[in-house]
Design an enzyme around this catalytic site. Structure first.
Site, PDB file in Angstrom:
ATOM      1  N   SER A   1       0.823  -1.201   0.000  1.00 42.51           N
ATOM      2  CA  SER A   1       0.000   0.000   0.000  1.00 42.51           C
ATOM      3  C   SER A   1       0.869   1.267   0.000  1.00 42.51           C
ATOM      4  O   SER A   1       1.678   1.448  -0.900  1.00 42.51           O
ATOM      5  CB  SER A   1      -0.972  -0.037   1.190  1.00 42.51           C
ATOM      6  OG  SER A   1      -2.001   0.909   1.032  1.00 42.51           O
TER       7      SER A   1
ATOM      8  N   ASP B   1      -9.619  -3.958  -5.425  1.00 46.51           N
ATOM      9  CA  ASP B   1      -8.928  -3.569  -4.199  1.00 46.51           C
ATOM     10  C   ASP B   1      -9.938  -2.900  -3.266  1.00 46.51           C
ATOM     11  O   ASP B   1     -10.433  -1.806  -3.550  1.00 46.51           O
ATOM     12  CB  ASP B   1      -7.799  -2.600  -4.555  1.00 46.51           C
ATOM     13  CG  ASP B   1      -6.938  -2.203  -3.374  1.00 46.51           C
ATOM     14  OD1 ASP B   1      -7.486  -2.091  -2.260  1.00 46.51           O
ATOM     15  OD2 ASP B   1      -5.734  -1.984  -3.570  1.00 46.51           O
TER      16      ASP B   1
ATOM     17  N   HIS C   1      -6.820  -6.311  -0.118  1.00 47.56           N
ATOM     18  CA  HIS C   1      -5.869  -5.212  -0.301  1.00 47.56           C
ATOM     19  C   HIS C   1      -4.472  -5.817  -0.398  1.00 47.56           C
ATOM     20  O   HIS C   1      -4.161  -6.445  -1.392  1.00 47.56           O
ATOM     21  CB  HIS C   1      -6.017  -4.200   0.832  1.00 47.56           C
ATOM     22  CG  HIS C   1      -5.275  -2.921   0.620  1.00 47.56           C
ATOM     23  ND1 HIS C   1      -5.284  -2.229  -0.576  1.00 47.56           N
ATOM     24  CD2 HIS C   1      -4.490  -2.182   1.458  1.00 47.56           C
ATOM     25  CE1 HIS C   1      -4.549  -1.133  -0.468  1.00 47.56           C
ATOM     26  NE2 HIS C   1      -4.050  -1.083   0.747  1.00 47.56           N
TER      27      HIS C   1
END
Length: 424
Positions: free
Chosen positions: A204, A300, A367
């Site tokens: 991320s 996502d 994610h």
């Protein structure tokens, strides 16, 4: 162990959700327990439970204070280092944790009272799993390498600059770039300068940091070393939300100006775009010279919940159940999600043409996927063409074959882990 990692993901996601919601709106924190979709949890218990002896201690950056390389609150940055062994003794894998960004004085001030802004709140010991695991059954290609988990405590993907700090009593330190430089020097001094192979990875916001600094990482290592980078769930899109607002663009613009990140971004991109657009991977990844692998779910959940359908763009709650569980989306919502997937594939199209590029884009509602055994490499991990993420990344890193895998649209892949936020 799986539940511990899911709770960690919950803590991270709450902060990441909050960071985007902070663009002028009320912060809403979802107090939810994360569980994987029931159709995908068979075999999750097969993940390795690491013994206490495999816990990795926190190391504070030794010369950080002298160099001014400080977390948001002025504390010393930290990392966890596990020494390599055997054939991996001269190989290094670094993983930068995620955790969103802060875009205002208020949000950064709140952030500095957490592990995402202060080493005073960081875990003193962590277990390494997924891409950091020392278990060959969990991590077949990188298990014996020197491995470093880098804590993220600056709120701007290690790109903030001290000249942007406010001197009005806020006591915030925007030192991300200095942290990066001090950390690299310290790791080089303890053996990374002799690396034969090196791999910079992140999840991320940490994955965004990995690609922002990818070429710099390459330049700091021996010329003969094999050096590559990986970004997991970091290909953030500059897309309008369901109400037509550019929520993410506005947010990145705030981060760009608040923390003064321009000098850390790609100069070619800045000369072309001249603004915070160069925080979006689609723009700056064109100029990266070092080979990069992209791991990204086409659905996502973080991007769907914060870029496509942020809370403020769904005041009537039309998307509420869909955002919590993709299986609850109606046909119209699924079409919109499919359009978001198409936007991702379009944004990746130029990158895909690079000979040395690697990709694993599955159609899961999740994610980050590289830091947990359940999604990195286990009997029940997500697969494309029968390959796990770990196998695909390994094939690409070691040049065992070209890896540019794109899944068919949801719900075609039965191996997916799909997050279900409705369970308590």
């Amino acid at each position: 162990m799986a539940n511990q990692r899911l709770r960690a993901l919950l803590r991270w996601t709450k902060w990441a959700d909050w960071a985007i919601a902070a663009v002028g709106f009320t912060i809403i924190i979802f107090v939810l327990t994360f569980f994987f979709d029931s159709s995908s949890t068979d075999g999750a218990a097969s993940s390795v439970n690491l013994p206490a002896s495999d816990l990795v201690d926190l190391t504070l950056l030794h010369n950080a204070k002298d160099r001014g390389a400080l977390c948001l609150d002025g504390s010393l940055p930290g990392y966890h280092f596990q020494k390599g062994f055997g054939s991996g003794s001269n190989n290094w894998l670094l993983h930068i944790e995620g955790g969103g960004w802060c875009n205002t004085i208020e949000s950064c001030s709140t952030r500095k009272t957490t592990a995402l802004g202060s080493s005073n709140f960081m875990e003193r010991q962590v277990s390494f799993s997924g891409i950091l695991s020392s278990d060959p059954s969990q991590n077949p290609d990188f298990f014996s390498w020197n491995k470093v988990k880098i804590h993220y405590c600056d709120g701007a993907s290690f790109a903030g600059r001290p000249e942007s700090e406010f001197k009005n009593g806020t006591n915030l330190f925007f030192r991300g770039q200095l942290i990066w430089e001090a950390l690299m020097d310290e790791l080089l001094s303890v053996g990374m300068s002799n690396a034969k192979q090196a791999f910079l990875t992140g999840c991320s916001a940490g994955g965004l940091a990995a690609v922002i600094h990818c070429d710099d990482f390459r330049e700091r290592l021996p010329q003969h070393a094999t050096v590559k980078c990986l970004a997991d769930a970091s290909f953030f899109l500059d897309e309008s939300d369901v109400q037509g607002n550019r929520t993410m663009r506005s947010f990145y613009d705030d981060v760009f100006h608040l923390q003064g990140v321009a000098k850390s971004l790609d100069k070619n991109c800045l000369s072309r775009m001249g603004n915070s657009s160069c925080l979006f991977p689609r723009e700056f990844i064109k100029n990266i010279r070092t080979p990069v692998f992209i791991v990204n779910p086409a659905y996502d959940f973080w991007q769907i919940r914060n870029i496509l359908v942020p809370d403020v763009s769904d005041p009537q709650g039309y998307w509420q159940t869909c955002r919590l569980n993709i299986h609850s989306c109606n046909p119209n919502q699924l079409e919109i999600l499919k359009g978001f997937r198409n936007s991702l594939l379009n944004a990746l199209s130029e990158f895909q043409q690079k000979n040395e590029a690697g990709m694993f884009v599955n159609s899961c509602y999740i994610h980050c996927q590289t830091w947990m055994a359940e999604t990195w490499h286990s009997p029940s991990s997500p697969r494309i063409n029968s390959k796990t993420i770990a196998e695909s990344v390994g094939d690409w890193y070691f040049n065992r074959g070209a890896v540019k895998l794109i899944d068919c649209p949801y719900p075609c892949n039965p191996t997916c882990y799909n997050m279900d936020f409705t369970r308590h």
